[in-house]
Motif scaffolding. Structure first.
Motif, mmCIF file in Angstrom:
data_model
loop_
_atom_site.group_PDB
_atom_site.id
_atom_site.type_symbol
_atom_site.label_atom_id
_atom_site.label_comp_id
_atom_site.label_asym_id
_atom_site.label_seq_id
_atom_site.Cartn_x
_atom_site.Cartn_y
_atom_site.Cartn_z
ATOM 1 N N ALA A 38 0.821 -1.215 0.000
ATOM 2 C CA ALA A 38 0.000 0.000 0.000
ATOM 3 C C ALA A 38 0.855 1.265 0.000
ATOM 4 N N ASP A 39 2.042 1.211 0.614
ATOM 5 C CA ASP A 39 2.899 2.400 0.696
ATOM 6 C C ASP A 39 3.741 2.610 -0.565
ATOM 7 N N GLY A 40 3.552 1.753 -1.562
ATOM 8 C CA GLY A 40 4.300 1.893 -2.803
ATOM 9 C C GLY A 40 5.513 0.994 -2.889
ATOM 10 N N LYS A 59 13.864 -2.657 4.597
ATOM 11 C CA LYS A 59 13.598 -1.953 5.851
ATOM 12 C C LYS A 59 14.059 -0.498 5.829
ATOM 13 N N THR A 60 14.651 -0.058 4.720
ATOM 14 C CA THR A 60 15.269 1.264 4.646
ATOM 15 C C THR A 60 14.349 2.385 5.109
ATOM 16 N N ASP A 61 13.101 2.400 4.653
ATOM 17 C CA ASP A 61 12.182 3.485 5.009
ATOM 18 C C ASP A 61 11.349 3.177 6.252
ATOM 19 N N LEU A 62 11.552 1.999 6.842
ATOM 20 C CA LEU A 62 10.750 1.590 8.005
ATOM 21 C C LEU A 62 11.478 1.751 9.328
ATOM 22 N N LEU A 63 12.781 1.515 9.307
ATOM 23 C CA LEU A 63 13.555 1.461 10.550
ATOM 24 C C LEU A 63 14.821 2.296 10.429
ATOM 25 N N PRO A 64 15.344 2.765 11.560
ATOM 26 C CA PRO A 64 16.611 3.516 11.509
ATOM 27 C C PRO A 64 17.737 2.652 10.941
ATOM 28 N N PRO A 65 18.725 3.264 10.285
ATOM 29 C CA PRO A 65 19.814 2.500 9.681
ATOM 30 C C PRO A 65 20.640 1.716 10.703
ATOM 31 N N THR A 66 20.570 2.089 11.967
ATOM 32 C CA THR A 66 21.319 1.374 13.007
ATOM 33 C C THR A 66 20.697 0.019 13.344
ATOM 34 N N PHE A 99 -3.835 -3.001 12.278
ATOM 35 C CA PHE A 99 -4.135 -2.489 10.940
ATOM 36 C C PHE A 99 -4.469 -3.671 10.055
ATOM 37 N N GLU A 100 -5.342 -3.438 9.089
ATOM 38 C CA GLU A 100 -5.780 -4.490 8.167
ATOM 39 C C GLU A 100 -4.852 -4.558 6.965
ATOM 40 N N VAL A 101 -4.501 -5.773 6.598
ATOM 41 C CA VAL A 101 -3.791 -6.022 5.340
ATOM 42 C C VAL A 101 -4.757 -6.861 4.507
ATOM 43 N N PRO A 102 -5.316 -6.272 3.443
ATOM 44 C CA PRO A 102 -6.334 -6.981 2.655
ATOM 45 C C PRO A 102 -5.873 -8.373 2.216
ATOM 46 N N GLY A 103 -6.716 -9.361 2.476
ATOM 47 C CA GLY A 103 -6.433 -10.728 2.092
ATOM 48 C C GLY A 103 -5.482 -11.459 3.033
ATOM 49 N N ILE A 104 -4.897 -10.752 3.993
ATOM 50 C CA ILE A 104 -3.933 -11.344 4.931
ATOM 51 C C ILE A 104 -4.524 -11.417 6.333
ATOM 52 N N GLY A 105 -5.010 -10.285 6.832
ATOM 53 C CA GLY A 105 -5.609 -10.263 8.165
ATOM 54 C C GLY A 105 -5.341 -8.967 8.886
ATOM 55 N N CYS A 106 -5.603 -8.981 10.182
ATOM 56 C CA CYS A 106 -5.392 -7.823 11.037
ATOM 57 C C CYS A 106 -4.109 -8.051 11.833
#
Length: 126
Positions: A38-40, A59-66, A99-106
């Motif tokens: 969903a985030d591209g 994980k680059t845009d999700l978590l700090p580089p450390t 959060f919902e992931v369509p077709g996967i679950g909550c």
């Protein structure tokens, strides 16, 4: 819905998806398909034959580089909202609300009473 209380899915968060795909393909025989997120971004589903076995994501845009590349596990539960109440009452913490992931679950990202992070999910039917 998957079995309650069992590890249900494992996901590799990495800085180099191509290198990880090559490694797991060479060592375990996994093949990969891509799913848009969903985030591209792109989610890479690993399969052994026809069976999905894990996911890989950048994980680059999700978590700090450390934060180093790591595997992250999800436990399936019968009712995520009820289990989150029990988790908090037992000293755990909700790090990301459900959060919902369509077709996967909550899905919710949580930590246990010792601070160890993991995912809780109530998988969709099928």
């Amino acid at each position: 819905m998957g079995p309650h209380g069992k590890f249900y899915w494992n996901e590799l968060l990495t800085d180099d998806v191509d290198k990880a795909r090559a490694f797991y393909g060479a060592t375990l025989g996994w093949t990969f398909s891509e799913m848009p997120m969903a985030d591209g971004g792109t989610y890479h589903v690993a399969a052994l034959g026809e069976e999905p076995v894990a996911g890989l994501m950048d994980k680059t845009d999700l978590l700090p580089p450390t934060v180093p590349p790591h595997w992250f596990s999800y436990i399936n539960v019968d009712d995520i909202h009820q289990r989150l109440k029990l988790l908090q009452a037992a000293g755990g913490h909700v790090l990301r609300e459900p959060f919902e992931v369509p077709g996967i679950g909550c899905i919710a990202i949580v930590s246990d009473a010792t601070g160890a992070p993991f995912g809780l999910m109530t998988a969709s039917e099928g």
